[in-house]
Structure formats: C-alpha cells, structure tokens
Enzyme design. Sequence first.
Site, PDB file in Angstrom:
ATOM      1  N   ALA A  38       0.863  -1.182   0.000  1.00 38.97           N
ATOM      2  CA  ALA A  38       0.000   0.000   0.000  1.00 38.97           C
ATOM      3  C   ALA A  38       0.900   1.232   0.000  1.00 38.97           C
ATOM      4  CB  ALA A  38      -0.867  -0.015   1.248  1.00 38.97           C
ATOM      5  N   GLY A  93       0.413  -5.142   0.485  1.00 43.27           N
ATOM      6  CA  GLY A  93      -0.686  -5.113  -0.482  1.00 43.27           C
ATOM      7  C   GLY A  93      -0.292  -5.683  -1.840  1.00 43.27           C
ATOM      8  N   GLU A 146      -0.768  -9.300  -1.404  1.00 40.45           N
ATOM      9  CA  GLU A 146      -2.212  -9.543  -1.252  1.00 40.45           C
ATOM     10  C   GLU A 146      -2.901  -9.484  -2.614  1.00 40.45           C
ATOM     11  OE1 GLU A 146      -2.432  -6.475   1.897  1.00 40.45           O
ATOM     12  OE2 GLU A 146      -3.595  -7.975   2.988  1.00 40.45           O
TER      13      GLU A 146
HETATM   14  N1  3HC Z   1       4.609   3.481   0.208  1.00 40.09           N
HETATM   15  C1  3HC Z   1       5.114   4.693  -0.082  1.00 40.09           C
HETATM   16  N2  3HC Z   1       6.420   4.933  -0.295  1.00 40.09           N
HETATM   17  C2  3HC Z   1       7.242   3.872  -0.204  1.00 40.09           C
HETATM   18  C3  3HC Z   1       6.794   2.584   0.103  1.00 40.09           C
HETATM   19  C4  3HC Z   1       5.402   2.401   0.312  1.00 40.09           C
HETATM   20  N3  3HC Z   1       4.886   1.191   0.572  1.00 40.09           N
HETATM   21  N4  3HC Z   1       7.850   1.750   0.130  1.00 40.09           N
HETATM   22  C5  3HC Z   1       8.927   2.488  -0.157  1.00 40.09           C
HETATM   23  N5  3HC Z   1       8.566   3.775  -0.361  1.00 40.09           N
HETATM   24  C6  3HC Z   1       9.447   4.899  -0.743  1.00 40.09           C
HETATM   25  C7  3HC Z   1      10.452   5.213   0.333  1.00 40.09           C
HETATM   26  O1  3HC Z   1       9.920   6.104   1.288  1.00 40.09           O
HETATM   27  C8  3HC Z   1      11.571   5.822  -0.470  1.00 40.09           C
HETATM   28  O2  3HC Z   1      11.191   7.149  -0.764  1.00 40.09           O
HETATM   29  P1  3HC Z   1      12.307   8.291  -0.870  1.00 40.09           P
HETATM   30  O3  3HC Z   1      13.187   7.888  -2.001  1.00 40.09           O
HETATM   31  O4  3HC Z   1      11.501   9.507  -1.100  1.00 40.09           O
HETATM   32  O5  3HC Z   1      13.018   8.284   0.452  1.00 40.09           O
HETATM   33  C9  3HC Z   1      11.537   5.051  -1.780  1.00 40.09           C
HETATM   34  O6  3HC Z   1      10.231   4.443  -1.830  1.00 40.09           O
HETATM   35  C10 3HC Z   1      12.563   3.959  -1.883  1.00 40.09           C
HETATM   36  O7  3HC Z   1      12.490   3.159  -0.711  1.00 40.09           O
HETATM   37  P2  3HC Z   1      13.801   2.555  -0.029  1.00 40.09           P
HETATM   38  O8  3HC Z   1      14.805   3.626   0.172  1.00 40.09           O
HETATM   39  O9  3HC Z   1      13.354   1.779   1.153  1.00 40.09           O
HETATM   40  O10 3HC Z   1      14.304   1.613  -1.210  1.00 40.09           O
HETATM   41  P3  3HC Z   1      14.910   0.168  -1.151  1.00 40.09           P
HETATM   42  O11 3HC Z   1      15.156  -0.198  -2.547  1.00 40.09           O
HETATM   43  O12 3HC Z   1      16.009   0.088  -0.144  1.00 40.09           O
HETATM   44  O13 3HC Z   1      13.735  -0.787  -0.569  1.00 40.09           O
HETATM   45  C11 3HC Z   1      11.523  -1.708  -0.365  1.00 40.09           C
HETATM   46  C12 3HC Z   1      12.553  -0.993  -1.284  1.00 40.09           C
HETATM   47  C13 3HC Z   1      12.041  -3.114  -0.009  1.00 40.09           C
HETATM   48  C14 3HC Z   1      10.241  -1.822  -1.121  1.00 40.09           C
HETATM   49  C15 3HC Z   1      11.364  -0.894   0.933  1.00 40.09           C
HETATM   50  O14 3HC Z   1      11.129   0.453   0.598  1.00 40.09           O
HETATM   51  C16 3HC Z   1      10.237  -1.356   1.809  1.00 40.09           C
HETATM   52  O15 3HC Z   1      10.398  -2.287   2.570  1.00 40.09           O
HETATM   53  N6  3HC Z   1       9.094  -0.659   1.724  1.00 40.09           N
HETATM   54  C17 3HC Z   1       7.976  -0.914   2.580  1.00 40.09           C
HETATM   55  C18 3HC Z   1       7.217  -2.117   2.149  1.00 40.09           C
HETATM   56  C19 3HC Z   1       6.019  -2.326   3.037  1.00 40.09           C
HETATM   57  O16 3HC Z   1       6.062  -2.162   4.235  1.00 40.09           O
HETATM   58  N7  3HC Z   1       4.911  -2.712   2.412  1.00 40.09           N
HETATM   59  C20 3HC Z   1       3.692  -2.921   3.149  1.00 40.09           C
HETATM   60  C21 3HC Z   1       2.980  -1.626   3.195  1.00 40.09           C
HETATM   61  S1  3HC Z   1       1.549  -1.735   4.221  1.00 40.09           S
HETATM   62  C22 3HC Z   1       0.405  -2.499   3.247  1.00 40.09           C
HETATM   63  O17 3HC Z   1       0.693  -2.918   2.170  1.00 40.09           O
HETATM   64  C23 3HC Z   1      -0.963  -2.570   3.837  1.00 40.09           C
HETATM   65  C24 3HC Z   1      -1.801  -3.591   3.143  1.00 40.09           C
HETATM   66  O18 3HC Z   1      -1.891  -4.736   3.913  1.00 40.09           O
HETATM   67  C25 3HC Z   1      -3.174  -3.066   2.888  1.00 40.09           C
END
Ligand code: 3HC
Length: 713
Positions: A66, A105, A108
């Site tokens: 998400a 997400g 999912e």
């Molecule tokens: N939403 C919005 N922005 C996100 C994001 C997300 N899910 N994931 C990463 N970003 C952004 C970061 O803030 C960063 O932004 P910036 O360049 O402005 O600082 C940019 O993307 C790059 O992120 P990273 O520096 O972390 O890049 P990496 O390549 O090192 O890692 C990644 C990529 C493995 C995808 C890591 O960013 C990550 O783990 N992201 C979070 C993933 C996550 O938690 N997903 C679950 C979200 S909750 C959800 O899905 C709810 C659902 O159940 C409904």
Amino acid sequence: MSTINASVALTRHDSIAVITIDSPPVNALSHGVREGLVQAVAQAGQDSTVRAILIACAGTTFIAGADITEFGKPPKDPRISAVIAAIEDCPKPIIAAMHGTVLGGGLELALGCHYRVAAPATRLGLPEVNLGIIPGAGGTQRLPRVVGVERAIELITTASQLSAKQALEAGLVDALIDGDLVQGALQFARRVVDENKALLRVRDRDEHLVTARGNPALFEKARAAVARKSRGLTAPLAAIDAIEAAVNLPFEQGLQRERELVTAQVSSDQSKALRYFFFAERESAKIPGIQTGDVAKVQQAAVIGAGTMGGGIAMSLANAGVAVTLIDLNPEALERGLGIIRKNYENTARRGGMTESDVSARMALIRPSTKLADVSSAEVIVEAVFENTELKKSVFTEIDRHARADAILGTNTSTLDIDEIASATARPESVIGLHFFSPANVMKLLEVVRTGRTSESVVARAMALGRQMRKVPVLVGTCDGFVGNRILRARSKQAEQIIMQGGFPEQVDRVLQDFGFPMGVFAMGDMAGLDIGWRIRKERGLKSIVADKLCEMGRLGQKAGAGYFRYDPANPEGARAPIVDPIVNELILQASRDQNIERRDMDDVLIRERLLYPMINEAAKILEEGVALRAGDIDVIWIYGYGWPRHRGGPMHYADSIGLAKIRDRLREFERDHGDAFKPAALLERLADEGGTFAGHRTGALQATAAATAVAA
Ligand code: 3HC
Ligand code: NAI
C-alpha cells in the site's frame, strides 16, 4: 498500448492482455494505481478477444505494498480490497508476473490473482507488522489458505520474507521464470488458456484450514510465543486473531474481522510511531546540500587495530565484498584478532548462515599486516587502536605519509576530540569519525562524525560506505559522546541517582524492559563490564559511589559472575540472566545512609520519567546545538544503537507523542526538587510554548565547529 492513466497501461499480445503498473519508486498501490487497475481489469475483462490477463510492473519491483504516505488520510475509493475483488471475480484468468520485492498489499493483490509466476530473485512477504498494522487486504485470510496456518502465522507475525524458490515450494508461486519475465509469463498464460485451466480462486480453498480447525491449541501456542518475543507489540497478536478468523469464519466474515482489526491497529500509537520511523530512517540517509546517492563502491580498505572493534569492522567490510588490510603493530594481537574473526565466521557457518566456502572467501579478503605503510592502497582507512589521543595522533601522522591522496581517514574513537586527531595530519578535510557500535559486525548503527573541516565529498563517501556495509549511517557533529553516548550518559546518571534515592537496580531495569528496551541499564553495565566505566572515571577524576564499590569488590559484571546482579551458570533462566543479589541492595542502602540521602519509595512512572525525560532534554540540546540535523536522526540512532523500542518511535517521537509542554513541566518539577541538571533546554522551552514538536524542527545544517558541550558530568 493504451494508457489507462499516468500509472497504468494496457497492452495486447495476441489474446493476452498485459496490465503494466509504472509508478516509481516502488509501484505502491496509490490511489492512481488502484483506479487504473480497476479500469484496466474491467476493460480487458469485457474484451471478448482477450483470453487471459497478466499484471506486471515496470521498474525495479512488483508492487511493494500500500502507499504508506496515504495512511492516516481519509481513504479514497477504490480501496485495495475492491481492486483485489475485481481481479478475483474476473471471468478470465489473471496472472501476476512478479519481480523485486512483492510486499504487503502487493502480495495480497497477487494472492487475488488466479496464478502467480516470479523471477528467481523475487522476494515475497507481508511485513505489515513492521508498520504496526496487519495485512488489511485479505492477506490474513488468503495466505493461510495457500501456505498453511502455522506457516502463515510465522510469516505474518515476524514479517519475514520468502525467496522465490521457497515461495514455489510453499505453493505461493506457480512457476519461476528465467530470462525475460513478461515473455515467460506470456508463455505461462498461453498454457493456461490452451489447457483450459481452471480459474483458481484462493478464497475457495479450504484444505489447510480444515487441518487447523482440528488443532485450536495452535493459536494459544502461537500467541504465547509471539508475546514472549515481541515485547509489547500489539500487531503480531492482532494478526493471529485475524488468521484464527480465517480458520473459523466464512471467507467474507473473515475479511470483515480483518478489516476491524486493521482499523484499530492503524490508529494505534504503535503504528503511528512505526510509520514515523519508516520515513525517519529513510530521511536520515539524506544530507541537505550533499549528493549522497552517486558514489562509487569501495573496493579496498585498511583497518588499524585488530582488537574488539577493529576485528568487527574488518568483518563488516569483508561482508560487503571489500578487500581489507588489517593492521596491528603487535603480531600476537593480530593473530588473536584474525583467530576471533575466523571463529565468528565458522560459528555463523555452523548455524547455517553461510557455507564453508563463504568462510574461506571472506577470510581471503582480510590480509593481515604489522606495518602502517600497508594502508597505501586503501580508499578508506578506519583506525581502531586504543582510546588515547596521543597514540591516535601518532597513528594519523604516520598514515598521512602513506595513504592515497583521496583516502578517507576514519577514526572509531568514541570519546576523543576528532579535530585534534585530524590536526596530526596535513589533510584534516579527509578525516571523519566512523563510530561503529559493538559488536561491529552485528550492530547496524554507524555514527558518521563530521568535524568542522571534513569535506562534503568525504561525508558523502562515508555515508555511502555505511550503506555498502548494510549499516544505517547517521551524520552527526562533534561533541563529547557524539549523539548516542551523550544521551546514554544522561540516562546512566539518572539511574545512579535513582538507586541512591530510593530505587533498586532490579526495579530500574524492569521499568526499562516494561517500556520495551531489551535490557535494563544495570544488566547492560554488567554485560559490558563495570571496569570500563571505572577506568574512564579514574582517568577523568570522577566517582560513582555504588559502581566504584562494586568494582573494588571485584564485581566487574557478568564476566566475574557478579556485578549489580549475580550470575549463575546453573540458573534455569540462563547463565546470563541477572539474579537479584541482597548484598548489592544492602550496599546501596548503606551508600544512601553514608551520603545522608533520605530514601523514599519511587513508583514505576516516576522512575520512567526520571530516566527518559533527561534523555529527551539532552537530545533537545543536541538539536539546538546542531549536533544532529533532525530529531528523526536522533531516533534512528537510539533505535539502532541502543535498543529503544521501535514501536515508541525513538526518544524524540516519544516526546512529541506525550506533548513537549508536559515534559518541560515535569523537568521543571525535577529541577525544583533535584537541582539545575534538570533545567529544560531552551529549545524544549520554546517548542513547548509554541505548541510545536521536535519532528517539526529543522536545524538545516550541522554546526560548523565542535560545540564545547561537556555533558553534565
Ligand atoms: N509506500 C510509499 N512509499 C514507499 C513505500 C510504500 N509502501 N515503500 C517504499 N517507499 C518509498 C520510500 O519512502 C523511499 O522514498 P524516498 O526515495 O523519497 O526516500 C523510496 O520508496 C525507496 O524506498 P527505499 O529507500 O526503502 O528503497 P529500497 O530499494 O532500499 O527498498 C523496499 C525498497 C524493499 C520496497 C522498501 O522500501 C520497503 O520495505 N518498503 C515498505 C514495504 C512495506 O512495508 N509494504 C507494506 C505496506 S503496508 C500495506 O501494504 C498494507 C496492506 O496490507 C493493505
Ligand atoms: P582493543 O583494546 O580491543 O583493541 C585495540 C587494538 O589496537 C589492539 O589489538 C592493539 O594491539 C592495537 N594497537 C594499539 N596501538 C596500535 C598502533 N599504534 N598501531 C596498530 N595497532 C595498534 O580496543 P577496542 O575496544 O577495539 O577499541 C578500539 C577503539 O574503538 C577505541 O578508540 C575505542 O574507544 C573505540 N570503540 C570501542 C567500542 C567498544 O565497545 N569496545 C565501541 C565504539 C568505539
């Protein structure tokens, strides 16, 4: 190609439609992506010439979840669950073609597809608990239907990821695609069509749930295990509730239960703190005015001093593929240091963390030497000799003669004046603090300490080196203790006073553990060895009544079997588990009497405030002086370096969540009762008056020169 919107496109390959999401950086399910997907699925679904649909992503990854930036804002339709329902209910087979990190997400959504294929390097997981929530778009309902209930509990509660191969074995992925992902996925789709394969809906599967229904005790077991490990985190327990609902309720009702649970979690303080921390960590990598992105990787380094820290630093570099010359003038110390490194690697291999050939490859990267002249080919030099200014200056004078003109000259000092060390060279602009934490090969934090003279390019390269070693580098300025240890001292000082005034070590430690720290102050002191502080106090002419007495008695901590606590190899809780020792409590009572201090009962709340508020006050001074760039950087330091519980967001976020006026007022009360040391920092006073927050405060740039800030000793 038909453009659905700015983030989603629809193309045709014979009878297969390909929906491509292109929404950098990580193809998160933002509003635009959700809208585009619903339209594209509807359009392809209605087109009578389309027989199957692929969903793929441009860029480095399939959907990584998400869009976290939308959390806490009013939700906009279509929601992720509606997108997934549209996919699952589509009368044509939909195949997810995945690469990169398929998270939250994203997974999912893939679980809503009828088939899933993946590139071999793909990683998949539901990491929502890291953000204080649970999967909220059917993940808790669909994942157990595919991989089984126990596996789903493990994956979701620990936020762990599966490799593509593991996902294939677990049935989460139907095929791995070597080579071009979309071409391979198209072939897979054609097979689905040609063989007239069934539309497989995960929601209709029941075989794993039936097994779990016969074993209700598995949930209690899982809850007990999670409660033990997650130290107060609520999301993993909520995830188990949701998975239990998947087992016991019809699918739609299970989804409803998941929705209720996720709604409660999103608005929790824990989730707010964890989401704050997600962005704080990423922001800490960015230095205003300095380009930290495009820096070449380091190939060659030198570490001077093969002791506790030097050995761990050499391992961190070798783990990142850097060739290291490990230099110690004392051949026996060098031999010992190398032996410890090898033993550490072999232990990792024994536990299955690496292979024997990995051990040999890492060891081959570390070249021992007894000559400082051997720093000559290194791009980065990290000095980790004894903590002594004159010794370090002589080492720096020597390496200045041999090092490449463009080498970074790093020092791992934790207490000395780096400007002074730099003055021993003709190139102070190349000198920087690289403050690793012990054990250096394990701890993620790296304080990158910039002096007033360190050049911008050296700062940028040092930050990049930190990332290359998979550490979390945070830029700080110079002062006594830098950021982390300076705040730590504020806490230690309080802990010492509290035991003189009414508390006991076990109570102080329990309060910190209840707050979420893995360990209390006194158990930590015992683990590190009480003689370290004793030696420093003697050098600086300082005293700590109880600690000095314990050291005089030979109670130097865990290694001596006794310190603030007692340790017993036969203890059923573990040889390192502290046991309260009445002798120590008696010694403390006597020390209070000797000092004419009238002891009084202290409750847990008072102890917590006495320990944490002075830390926040010290951190406010650090911000005010520009020793840290942002409040978030201080939080990152304390979470990665000192075990501050992540779900409380770090000391600065914690202070903001309580309210700065409340903290200021409490400090004023302590000041009235206990003296000037509690005087609120000017920045705290100002922000409290304005109703501001630390998070909203920016220093803009680090202080140019060393702040002459002695920590209130
Ligand atoms: N939403 C919005 N922005 C996100 C994001 C997300 N899910 N994931 C990463 N970003 C952004 C970061 O803030 C960063 O932004 P910036 O360049 O402005 O600082 C940019 O993307 C790059 O992120 P990273 O520096 O972390 O890049 P990496 O390549 O090192 O890692 C990644 C990529 C493995 C995808 C890591 O960013 C990550 O783990 N992201 C979070 C993933 C996550 O938690 N997903 C679950 C979200 S909750 C959800 O899905 C709810 C659902 O159940 C409904
Ligand atoms: P240590 O005593 O384990 O190792 C120091 C090593 O340096 C010894 O092997 C010694 O032989 C070698 N050495 C001494 N003089 C030398 C010289 N002129 N040239 C080459 N090698 C020389 O010390 P430790 O604990 O590894 O600390 C090293 C540095 O790291 C110190 O500055 C310390 O303050 C700092 N530090 C220590 C931390 C810890 O937890 N131990 C944490 C963070 C920083």
